[in-house]
Structure formats: C-alpha cells, structure tokens
Write an enzyme that holds these catalytic residues in place. Structure first.
Site, short mmCIF file in Angstrom:
data_model
loop_
_atom_site.label_atom_id
_atom_site.label_comp_id
_atom_site.label_asym_id
_atom_site.label_seq_id
_atom_site.Cartn_x
_atom_site.Cartn_y
_atom_site.Cartn_z
N ASP A 36 -38.96 -3.00 11.13
CA ASP A 36 -39.30 -4.24 11.84
C ASP A 36 -40.82 -4.41 11.92
O ASP A 36 -41.34 -5.51 11.79
CB ASP A 36 -38.73 -4.22 13.26
CG ASP A 36 -37.22 -4.36 13.24
OD1 ASP A 36 -36.60 -4.31 14.32
OD2 ASP A 36 -36.64 -4.51 12.14
N LEU A 86 -10.10 -28.46 14.78
CA LEU A 86 -8.91 -27.76 14.31
C LEU A 86 -7.78 -27.96 15.29
O LEU A 86 -8.00 -28.04 16.50
CB LEU A 86 -9.20 -26.25 14.19
CG LEU A 86 -10.17 -25.82 13.11
CD1 LEU A 86 -10.54 -24.36 13.33
CD2 LEU A 86 -9.57 -26.02 11.73
N GLU A 117 -10.01 -15.82 9.40
CA GLU A 117 -11.34 -15.45 9.90
C GLU A 117 -11.36 -15.62 11.40
O GLU A 117 -10.59 -16.41 11.95
CB GLU A 117 -12.41 -16.32 9.24
CG GLU A 117 -12.33 -17.76 9.69
CD GLU A 117 -13.28 -18.69 8.95
OE1 GLU A 117 -13.37 -18.60 7.72
OE2 GLU A 117 -13.91 -19.50 9.63
N LYS A 119 -12.43 -17.05 14.92
CA LYS A 119 -13.00 -18.33 15.35
C LYS A 119 -14.14 -18.03 16.31
O LYS A 119 -13.93 -17.55 17.43
CB LYS A 119 -11.93 -19.18 16.04
CG LYS A 119 -12.45 -20.56 16.39
CD LYS A 119 -11.30 -21.51 16.74
CE LYS A 119 -11.83 -22.90 17.03
NZ LYS A 119 -12.64 -22.95 18.26
N ASP A 121 -16.98 -18.34 18.96
CA ASP A 121 -17.08 -19.17 20.16
C ASP A 121 -18.54 -19.57 20.34
O ASP A 121 -19.29 -18.94 21.08
CB ASP A 121 -16.56 -18.39 21.37
CG ASP A 121 -16.19 -19.31 22.51
OD1 ASP A 121 -16.28 -20.54 22.33
OD2 ASP A 121 -15.80 -18.80 23.57
N ARG A 140 -22.25 -31.28 15.88
CA ARG A 140 -21.02 -31.95 15.48
C ARG A 140 -20.89 -33.30 16.18
O ARG A 140 -20.41 -34.27 15.59
CB ARG A 140 -19.83 -31.05 15.83
CG ARG A 140 -18.50 -31.65 15.56
CD ARG A 140 -17.39 -30.65 15.82
NE ARG A 140 -16.11 -31.31 15.65
CZ ARG A 140 -15.52 -32.02 16.59
NH1 ARG A 140 -16.09 -32.15 17.77
NH2 ARG A 140 -14.36 -32.60 16.36
N TYR A 229 -18.85 -21.27 7.47
CA TYR A 229 -17.44 -21.16 7.10
C TYR A 229 -16.94 -22.26 6.17
O TYR A 229 -15.76 -22.33 5.88
CB TYR A 229 -16.56 -21.08 8.33
CG TYR A 229 -16.74 -22.23 9.30
CD1 TYR A 229 -16.26 -23.49 9.02
CD2 TYR A 229 -17.41 -22.01 10.51
CE1 TYR A 229 -16.44 -24.54 9.90
CE2 TYR A 229 -17.59 -23.06 11.40
CZ TYR A 229 -17.10 -24.32 11.09
OH TYR A 229 -17.28 -25.35 11.97
N LYS A 294 -6.57 -20.73 7.13
CA LYS A 294 -6.74 -21.88 6.24
C LYS A 294 -5.95 -21.65 4.97
O LYS A 294 -5.99 -20.54 4.40
CB LYS A 294 -8.23 -22.04 5.87
CG LYS A 294 -9.08 -22.52 7.02
CD LYS A 294 -10.53 -22.64 6.62
CE LYS A 294 -11.32 -23.22 7.79
NZ LYS A 294 -12.75 -23.20 7.55
N LYS A 318 -5.16 -19.48 18.93
CA LYS A 318 -6.05 -19.11 20.03
C LYS A 318 -5.62 -17.82 20.72
O LYS A 318 -4.43 -17.53 20.86
CB LYS A 318 -6.09 -20.24 21.07
CG LYS A 318 -6.58 -21.58 20.53
CD LYS A 318 -8.05 -21.53 20.10
CE LYS A 318 -9.01 -21.71 21.23
NZ LYS A 318 -9.29 -23.10 21.57
N CYS A 412 -14.32 -8.98 63.17
CA CYS A 412 -13.38 -8.53 62.14
C CYS A 412 -12.13 -9.40 62.13
O CYS A 412 -11.52 -9.62 63.18
CB CYS A 412 -13.00 -7.07 62.40
SG CYS A 412 -11.70 -6.47 61.32
N CYS A 415 -9.10 -7.14 63.48
CA CYS A 415 -9.00 -6.63 64.84
C CYS A 415 -9.93 -7.33 65.82
O CYS A 415 -9.89 -7.07 67.01
CB CYS A 415 -9.26 -5.12 64.85
SG CYS A 415 -10.97 -4.73 64.49
N CYS A 430 -16.75 -3.61 59.77
CA CYS A 430 -16.08 -3.79 61.05
C CYS A 430 -16.32 -2.53 61.86
O CYS A 430 -16.11 -1.42 61.39
CB CYS A 430 -14.59 -3.97 60.81
SG CYS A 430 -13.59 -3.65 62.27
N CYS A 436 -8.74 -1.06 64.40
CA CYS A 436 -8.61 -1.98 63.28
C CYS A 436 -7.45 -1.56 62.37
O CYS A 436 -7.42 -0.43 61.87
CB CYS A 436 -9.91 -2.05 62.48
SG CYS A 436 -9.81 -3.23 61.13
#
Ligand code: JCF
Length: 673
Positions: A36, A86, A117, A119, A121, A140, A229, A294, A318, A412, A415, A430, A436
C-alpha cells in the site's frame, strides 16, 4: 499545447499506466504485487507532477478519484434501457413455480441452466463507458430516470475510469451494485459517533448516503465498492451467448464482479446454492439479502422477455429479512437477579430474521438516551443469525407528534422500592433487596448459603420451588415452614422434610456478622459484615446510622456506606429483620476483640520486604487486629516495620523518633495480640 516538458508528459503516462495496473491487480484480481505504501508513493508522484503542470490532468487520471468540487444538485439521467428490478421469491415453492413458468413459456420440460449469485444489499448503479472511458455514473431512480452521480462514482476505487482489454464496445452500459463492506461500515460509524455525527443504520444506508453527497470529497472518504452483474443494452455483445459469459467479459474489461457467481444445471442446485450461501452469509464481508437466479442462456432470456418492471428470466430468492421496522408500544423495566433494571421495548410483533419478535432489550438508560427511543416511535429491529434482537435506530421521520420520552422509574416496578443509578454508572438498581420479587429467589439462596445462615439442605432448586408455590415470600417465611408443607413438595420425602426443619431451626442461632452478611446488602461481603458487626455490636445502632457516619467503619467507603444506608432505609427490610428476630433468630453479644483494643487506631508503616510473609499478608494481618497501614511516616505513626532493604521511610522514622520494629519484633507483637 501543453507547455509541460516531454519528460514530464512521459512520466505522467508511465505512472498512470503503472497505477492503473496496480488498481486492477488489487481491486479486480485481488492479487496486489506492491505494498500500500509503494502504491501511495506512485500516486503522490503523479499528483506532484499534475500539480506542477495542471494542463496534464485528465478526467481519467487515477488522481481524480479524490473528488471534484461540490456540485449544486444532481442532474437527471434517462436510462437507455430501463433498469428493471427483480421479482422476489420468499420460499422454495415460489422458486420452483418460477422455473415451471419458464418451462411452460418455453414449451419445454428440459432442465433450465441458471446463473446464481448473491444479491448485494447496496445501491443499484449504472456505469456508462464510451470508447472505454467512464463518462457517466447514475442511480437507478425509478428505473427510467436516475440521478447523475458521476463525480461521486469516480471516487470509488473499484470503479475503473477506463476499461482495459480487447474489443471494447464504443458504448457500454454496465450495471452493478455499490455497497459498503460490513467492517468498513462499522469503522465509519465509530468515527461518526466520535465526532458526534449521526450514524448510519446499516451498510446499505451508508452506501446510499455516501453516494448522495453533494461534495464528492466526502464520498471519496467513504469506503465504497462495486460489484457488476450485467449490462444495459446487449447490442454490441451479441457474440456472447450466456449471462455468465457477459459477466466474465466484464471481468476481462477490468470491472469487478462477484466471486460467488456459479452456473448450475437446474433449479435443484439453485436451492442448494441458496442454503450454502445462507450459511456463508454471516461470514461474508458484505451484506446480501438473497440470491439472484438468472436463466443463463441469453436466447432463452430473450424469448422469455419481461413483465411490467421485471424480467421473466430472473428472480431474487430472498433470505429472511434481518431488519424490519416496527413500533415501540411500551417500555418496561425488568428487574434482574441483582436488582439491575433493564429497559425492554415491547414491540408491535414483527417477523424478522426468521422469527416473530415482540421484545427488544435496550440494555440500560445510557443506550435509551443514545438511541433516543420514545414510546410510539417507529424503530428498526435487527436480528442477525441467532443473536438477540436489538433496536438499531429510531426512524425519526416517522416520529408522531406526541411520543413519550422514556424515563428511569424512581421506584422499582416490581416492589416499589427506591431505584438508584450511581453517577457515571450505566446500571440502575432496585434497592428493594429482600422484598423485590425478582430478587427474592436469589436473596433467599444467599440467605441460606453456607457462609450466611448456613441452612443445610436448602438448595437453589428447593428455594425456587418454595417461592414459586408461594410458601416462601421472603426470608422470614423460612422460619414459618412446617414439616407437612415441605413433605408435600416435589421430590421431598418425610425424612428430608424433617431434616430441613431441623436445619432451619439450628440456623436461628447465629452471629451478628453472619446475620448482616446474610441480608445480602450490595457490596457487603463477609469481611465488611464482620467490620460492621465489630463496630456497632448492636444491630439497632447499625440500622439507624447514616451514610456519612458509616464511613467511619473500617474499610467502608462512600459506595458501601450508601448501599448499607439505603438498605436499612427501606421499611420492608427492617420489617423482615424484625420478623426474623421475632421468629427466634438470635446471636450472642459481640465480644470485644482484645486485639482490636490494643491496635485500634494505631498506624503502621511497612518498609523493605519481610521474609515470612508478603506485604499484602502483613497488611491483612495488621488490619485484622484493628491497625491501619499507611504508606508514609508521620509523627502519628505508631510503628515502622523495617524488613530487608528498607527505604527512606526508615530514615524518616528515625528522624521523627517513631518506634521501629524488625521482622522478629513485629511477629512477636502480632502473636501477643
Ligand atoms: O446484487 C444485486 N443487488 C443484483 C440486482 C444482482 C443482479 O444480478 C440483478 C439485480 C437487479 C436486476 N440483476 C437484475 C436484472
């Protein structure tokens, strides 16, 4: 004409080619050949030359990914080919029906080959390349019209600014999903939290929010990635006959594709793929919400065509959603074993992560405040894998006008005792202790335990049973139990019942220290109970003491003192103590500890090391006989104990004329106590 010297131009061209090659190796092949740091050096070299000769800067230069100046708003973009969504399938049956519809339409019973494949998110995106150059990135939108977010898309390192390889079409629209990896999402939220900025609810929102930035320099700092895709128009790709072929071609051109794409011979393997990815899902570095199947053969895809807004040849199977929205109907406070109050949200039941969820813990009041949850709020509930459901965030835009702010109850809910939340601590408790209901079972177990009242044969299971059947409400009820009552219980014979009655009877004779310990006052262990008993010698005096004076007791600090005072301030606690005494619990008068008389209030200072005990042991031995151990010598010091290699404390003692003991004298003194 650029007035930059030829060698600068050459260098720029060389650096760009080199950097693009490393980008490709790093982002697409996942096989970097330089570190890097080396990569950064190359990039900085290029930046330096471009800074010197700005006329050399081109839109596709790798330096341009850092982002342009903010644009006012996003322009509209008309998609050449609509970006369809879809259809969804939520069960195996729906997937099988999807395949059957395909077979019916194609008039075939032959198995259909599918490309599978995950999906992703994230956010659906369109990348437009002309002559291999990225000229536009768009969302989209509604499928027909999206927003031009070219400047933002350009900052994403996995989006090639220029395609590589052979036979690149004049115009190519690539479709993909921009997402934020889970780990990067968490890091980003940590940073936002530190800066007191609003955090994102999930990686998809973070990706969407980052792409919607008007200032591409902000987008540039967001860890976004892309997976491609498909394509818009296939006009220029008619030689490719399968979906998987198209995806492979995209990879050849330097675009990033999913590493999980798999071609399978029939729907059966689609379902196998689905379940295997479901297992992989928690370990994937990105969020997925299902599997896309597909029809792989493009000719078949074309024969199948589209319905409304989705292709007939694809479906999204899903996974059960891990996040859903619902409404907080109430907040209740649960009282745990040690009296800790936990806010629990009662939710309008919602199906999430494969189960119906109607409660979610909020852990403590700090969390309630941080998440700003009100009763009546719409919240995002998350249940991932088999973890406990949690409230991710409040949907503020859905907050109705009159929501109720959640407050820690003063009493409480079980109690009615006082609730205390020490400053700076997350937990609220409490103070009801023995009465209690939620704490009762534990309190009774503690009361009966060996170091407390030592009731032989009264185990945990029996205590629970006694409380559940209502025979024992508080510890005093133990002394009202009859042999007949006990014999009626499950797994309790005549003999064990009579043994237990005898043991309960025997426990009535105890010591004040044991008795104080058995009350189960917070922070009061055996040693503190002993100190309290020695100090007060009379329970009534202890019960009346205020927190300030309690701190005069050996080893009792402000926290312990506050707990002790709060405990005895509760009327029901003294009622139970009175009942216990009424039923015959008693103890002999506390003997005045002779050793205490000798050393009480005397301060010792230890210096050097002892051969027969550690410093901690010596300190404990001194404290046991009432002495204080201090770290510095003063005129008030009674004795300085000098071991091997004593320090400056010895000199100080000599100077002040404090009595000095060697180890032998010290041990003799301890034994004489
Ligand atoms: O990963 C996705 N979210 C994804 C969305 C993958 C696909 O193959 C898609 C898609 C949306 C539409 N394919 C289409 C046709």
């Amino acid at each position: 004409m650029p007035n930059a010297p030829d060698d600068a131009i050459e260098k720029v061209i060389k650096l760009r080619a080199e950097i693009n090659e490393h980008n490709y190796r790093y982002y697409i092949l996942d096989d970097p050949t330089i570190s890097d740091a080396e990569y950064d050096r190359l990039l900085r070299q290029l930046q330096a030359i471009e800074a010197q000769y700005p006329e050399l800067i081109t839109a596709d230069s790798p330096t341009q990914r850092v982002g342009n100046l903010p644009s006012k708003a996003f322009k509209e973009v008309k998609h050449d080919v609509p970006m369809l969504s879809l259809d969804n399938a939520f069960s195996e049956a729906e997937v099988v029906a999807f395949e059957q519809r395909i077979k019916d339409r194609l008039h075939t019973e032959a198995a259909i080959e599918f490309a599978c494949e995950p999906k992703m998110d994230g956010v659906a995106i369109s990348l437009l390349y002309e002559n291999g150059f990225l000229i536009r990135g768009a969302t989209r939108g509604d499928g027909y019209t999206g927003e031009d977010i070219t400047s933002n898309v350009r900052t994403i390192r996995t989006v090639p600014l220029q395609l590589r390889g052979k036979d690149i079409p004049k115009r190519l629209e690539v479709r993909g999903e921009i997402y934020m990896p889970k780990a990067k999402f968490n890091q980003l939220n940590e940073q936002l939290k530190e800066r007191n900025e609003k955090v994102f609810v999930n990686p998809r929102n973070a990706a969407a929010g980052s792409l919607r930035q008007l200032d591409p320099r902000i987008t540039a700092k967001r860890p976004l990635e892309i997976v491609c895709y498909g394509v818009g128009s296939r006009e220029n790709l008619t030689h490719i006959k399968t979906h998987s072929g198209i995806v492979q071609q995209l990879k050849q051109w330097g675009l990033r594709i999913s590493m999980e794409v798999q071609v399978v011979p029939s729907v059966v393997e689609c379902l196998q793929y689905y379940y295997s990815m479901m297992n992989k899902r928690p370990h994937l570095p990105y969020e997925i919400d299902g599997i896309v199947y597909k029809v792989n053969n493009i000719e078949l895809q074309e024969r199948l065509g589209f319905v409304a807004r989705a292709p007939r040849w694809a479906i999204a199977h899903k996974f059960p959603a891990q996040e859903e929205m619902t409404i907080v109907e109430a907040i209740e406070f649960q009282v745990g074993r040690t009296g800790i109050l936990t806010p629990v949200a009662r939710l309008k039941p919602v199906f999430v992560g494969g189960v119906t969820v109607s409660n979610a813990t909020l852990h403590n009041m700090d969390e309630v405040q941080r998440k700003d949850v009100h009763v009546g709020d719409t919240v995002v509930i998350r249940r991932a894998g088999d973890v406990i459901p949690e409230i991710v965030a409040v949907v503020l835009t859905k907050r109705p006008p009159h929501t109720k702010i959640i407050e820690l109850p003063k009493h409480c809910p079980v109690c009615g005792s006082e609730v205390l939340k020490p400053e700076g601590e997350a937990a609220a408790r409490c103070e009801g202790g023995l009465v209690c209901a939620a704490q009762r079972k534990e309190a009774i177990k503690h009361f009966a335990s060996r170091k407390a009242m030592d009731i032989n044969g009264l185990g945990d299971k029996l205590v629970e049973q006694l409380v559940e059947v209502g025979l024992v409400h508080d510890v005093a009820d133990l002394y009202r139990l009859t042999q007949a009552q006990l014999a009626n219980l499950d797994r309790m014979a005549e003999k064990s019942a009579s043994n237990l009655i005898a043991a309960i009877g025997q426990s009535k004779t105890t010591t004040l220290a044991r008795f104080i310990y058995s009350l189960g006052i917070r922070e009061v262990g055996e040693a503190t109970a002993l100190n309290l008993a020695q100090h007060f010698r009379d329970l009534r005096l202890l019960m009346q003491e205020n927190a300030e004076n309690l701190q005069k007791v050996q080893d009792v600090g402000p926290i312990v003192a506050a707990h002790v005072a709060a405990f005895f301030r509760q009327q029901h606690n003294s009622d139970i103590i009175n009942k216990l005494i009424h039923f015959g619990v008693h103890w002999p008068a506390v003997k005045i500890n002779q050793a205490k008389q000798v050393f009480a209030g005397k301060t010792f200072v230890l210096t050097g090391s002892l051969t027969t005990m550690t410093r901690d042991e010596a300190t404990a031995a001194l404290q046991k006989v009432g002495a204080k151990v201090s770290g510095s010598v003063s005129k008030k010091t009674a004795y300085v104990v000098a071991g091997v290699e004593p320090g400056s404390k010895l000199t100080q003692a000599e100077k002040l004329g404090v009595t000095i003991l060697d180890e032998k004298q010290f041990l003799k003194l301890l034994q004489e106590k």
